[in-house]
Design a protein around this motif. Structure first.
Motif, short mmCIF file in Angstrom:
data_model
loop_
_atom_site.label_atom_id
_atom_site.label_comp_id
_atom_site.label_asym_id
_atom_site.label_seq_id
_atom_site.Cartn_x
_atom_site.Cartn_y
_atom_site.Cartn_z
N ASN A 4 0.83 -1.20 0.00
CA ASN A 4 0.00 0.00 0.00
C ASN A 4 0.86 1.25 0.00
N LYS A 5 1.98 1.21 0.72
CA LYS A 5 2.87 2.36 0.76
C LYS A 5 3.41 2.68 -0.63
N VAL A 6 3.75 1.64 -1.37
CA VAL A 6 4.21 1.84 -2.73
C VAL A 6 3.08 2.42 -3.58
N ASN A 7 1.89 1.89 -3.40
CA ASN A 7 0.73 2.40 -4.15
C ASN A 7 0.47 3.87 -3.86
N VAL A 8 0.66 4.26 -2.61
CA VAL A 8 0.46 5.67 -2.23
C VAL A 8 1.46 6.55 -2.98
N ILE A 9 2.72 6.12 -3.02
CA ILE A 9 3.76 6.88 -3.73
C ILE A 9 3.42 6.96 -5.22
N ILE A 10 3.00 5.85 -5.80
CA ILE A 10 2.66 5.82 -7.22
C ILE A 10 1.55 6.83 -7.53
N GLU A 11 0.57 6.87 -6.66
CA GLU A 11 -0.55 7.80 -6.87
C GLU A 11 -0.12 9.24 -6.65
N GLN A 12 0.70 9.47 -5.61
CA GLN A 12 1.13 10.83 -5.29
C GLN A 12 1.94 11.46 -6.42
N ILE A 13 2.82 10.69 -7.02
CA ILE A 13 3.70 11.24 -8.05
C ILE A 13 3.21 10.95 -9.45
N ASP A 14 2.08 10.25 -9.58
CA ASP A 14 1.55 9.86 -10.88
C ASP A 14 2.62 9.10 -11.66
N PHE A 15 3.15 8.07 -11.03
CA PHE A 15 4.23 7.28 -11.61
C PHE A 15 3.83 6.68 -12.95
N SER A 16 4.73 6.75 -13.90
CA SER A 16 4.52 6.14 -15.21
C SER A 16 5.71 5.23 -15.49
N SER A 319 11.01 4.29 -15.71
CA SER A 319 9.94 5.27 -15.88
C SER A 319 10.17 6.10 -17.13
N ASN A 320 9.08 6.43 -17.83
CA ASN A 320 9.17 7.30 -19.00
C ASN A 320 8.72 8.71 -18.68
N LYS A 321 9.06 9.15 -17.45
CA LYS A 321 8.93 10.54 -17.04
C LYS A 321 10.26 11.00 -16.45
N SER A 322 10.48 12.29 -16.40
CA SER A 322 11.76 12.82 -15.94
C SER A 322 12.04 12.50 -14.48
N GLU A 323 11.00 12.29 -13.70
CA GLU A 323 11.15 11.98 -12.29
C GLU A 323 10.17 10.87 -11.91
N GLY A 324 10.43 10.24 -10.79
CA GLY A 324 9.51 9.23 -10.30
C GLY A 324 10.15 7.92 -9.94
N ALA A 325 11.15 7.50 -10.71
CA ALA A 325 11.77 6.20 -10.46
C ALA A 325 12.40 6.13 -9.07
N PHE A 326 13.04 7.21 -8.65
CA PHE A 326 13.72 7.21 -7.35
C PHE A 326 12.72 7.06 -6.21
N ASP A 327 11.60 7.77 -6.28
CA ASP A 327 10.60 7.70 -5.20
C ASP A 327 10.05 6.29 -5.05
N VAL A 328 9.73 5.66 -6.16
CA VAL A 328 9.21 4.29 -6.12
C VAL A 328 10.30 3.34 -5.64
N PHE A 329 11.52 3.52 -6.14
CA PHE A 329 12.66 2.69 -5.75
C PHE A 329 12.89 2.74 -4.25
N LYS A 330 12.87 3.94 -3.67
CA LYS A 330 13.09 4.07 -2.24
C LYS A 330 11.93 3.49 -1.43
N ALA A 331 10.71 3.65 -1.93
CA ALA A 331 9.56 3.08 -1.22
C ALA A 331 9.68 1.55 -1.16
N ILE A 332 10.10 0.95 -2.28
CA ILE A 332 10.30 -0.50 -2.30
C ILE A 332 11.45 -0.89 -1.38
N GLU A 333 12.51 -0.10 -1.38
CA GLU A 333 13.68 -0.41 -0.57
C GLU A 333 13.37 -0.41 0.92
N THR A 334 12.49 0.47 1.37
CA THR A 334 12.14 0.52 2.79
C THR A 334 11.39 -0.72 3.25
N MET A 335 10.85 -1.47 2.29
CA MET A 335 10.16 -2.71 2.64
C MET A 335 11.15 -3.78 3.10
#
Length: 335
Positions: A4-16, A319-335
């Motif tokens: 769920n934490k990863v899902n929250v990050i994905i939604e917050q940053i509109d991860f693509s 990711s095919n956006k300029s930002e976003g990969a790091f936020d998702v990566f760190k969220a997964i890493e904290t797991m």
């Protein structure tokens, strides 16, 4: 709850993009979000190819190590002895090792300590002309040294452009051909390649740049027409996993040469126990290596991938956006 934490990050940053996490070769997370092509509303999926920018410097480093292993080159070989190109102001003591570890001291064509906007490069040098390593030479060929040889770590794209030219010179093959034959095919990375941005194969994500006013544009006028030794390959998440696996199975290099590739040669950051090997970042905690990782950022591209030796876990975030990969990566890493 962790997911769920990863899902929250994905939604917050509109991860693509697309994410793959495997532990002991078993997938524990795999998902995609957003559009590979916004105009046609084509969704990203598990087989989508993504640009990984500088994340592919490790491919260049492996290529150099393969040539060293064959006895065609050494890490102590001087740049001036292998390339028949005149660099008027370069120190003649620059070696292959210096280029691999970003300690050569040469000027960079995109110096992150000086420039912030990658797109500024293409004002005088149109991006559609940048299709091979030699096309980048005019951007730094005649510039003075930035630092003394071996003085300190200074992340340097130009150094890897030169390494790509070394691969071409020694192998008598185009750089992208060598990587395809000696790395991608050997590792089973059948969907990966150095594709021209104006001739992308099917199921390849376009990179997108989101403007502050809510509008967006693709990155076709913001990055080189074709990637090379310093960045710009396209991979799928599964192919990147296969690369890490081939590296640690000693399929690409011998065990001894793999250890040389993954040796922490130079401390890169005063605030972290982070080092650099050959084309790879290395994190150390309490004298133990906790993570080998690669990353890449371009306009419309963000990418992180890591191997964690203690847990035998591999994470890939494209990711095919300029930002976003790091936020998702760190969220997964904290797991």
């Amino acid at each position: 709850m962790k997911m769920n934490k990863v899902n929250v990050i994905i939604e917050q940053i509109d991860f693509s993009g697309t994410v793959l996490v495997k532990r002991n070769h078993q997938a524990i997370q795999q998902f995609s979000n957003g559009y590979a092509n916004r105009s046609y509303e084509a969704l990203n999926n598990e087989q989508t190819r993504f640009g990984i920018a500088s994340g592919c410097k490790i491919f260049t480093a492996v290529a150099i190590c393969q040539l060293v292993e064959k006895g065609q080159l050494s890490f102590d070989t001087k740049l001036s002895d292998v390339l028949d190109i005149t660099f008027p102001q370069f120190d003649r003591d620059i070696t292959i090792h210096h280029l691999l570890t970003h300690t050569s001291g040469i000027p960079d064509y995109f110096d992150e300590e000086v420039m912030e906007d990658f797109e500024e490069l293409w004002v005088k040098h149109p991006m559609y002309l940048m299709r091979s390593g030699s096309d980048f030479l005019p951007l730094f060929l005649n510039e003075p040294m930035k630092l003394g040889v071996g003085e300190r770590f200074h992340y340097n794209n130009a150094g890897y452009i030169l390494l790509g030219l070394v691969v071409q010179e020694i192998s008598s093959m185009r750089f992208d051909e060598y990587i395809t034959e000696s790395i991608f095919k050997v590792a089973g990375m059948e969907h990966s390649g150095y594709f021209a941005i104006d001739a992308l194969p099917n199921n390849t994500a376009l990179g997108y740049i989101d403007n502050e006013d809510g509008s967006w544009r693709s990155n076709i006028y913001s990055v080189p027409a074709k990637g090379g030794a310093d960045g710009g390959a396209f991979v799928t998440v599964e192919d990147m996993y296969r690369f890490w696996k081939a590296l640690y199975d000693f399929t690409l290099l011998s065990e001894q040469m793999t250890k040389q590739l993954l040796t922490p040669y130079i401390h890169t950051d005063d605030d972290y126990d982070r080092f650099y090997g050959y084309g790879v970042w290395i994190d150390i905690h309490d004298s133990n290596i906790t993570k080998y990782h690669v990353m890449g950022y371009d306009p419309g591209v963000s990418f992180h991938s890591a191997y964690y030796p203690e847990s035998d876990e591999i994470t890939v975030v494209c990711s095919n956006k300029s930002e976003g990969a790091f936020d998702v990566f760190k969220a997964i890493e904290t797991m």
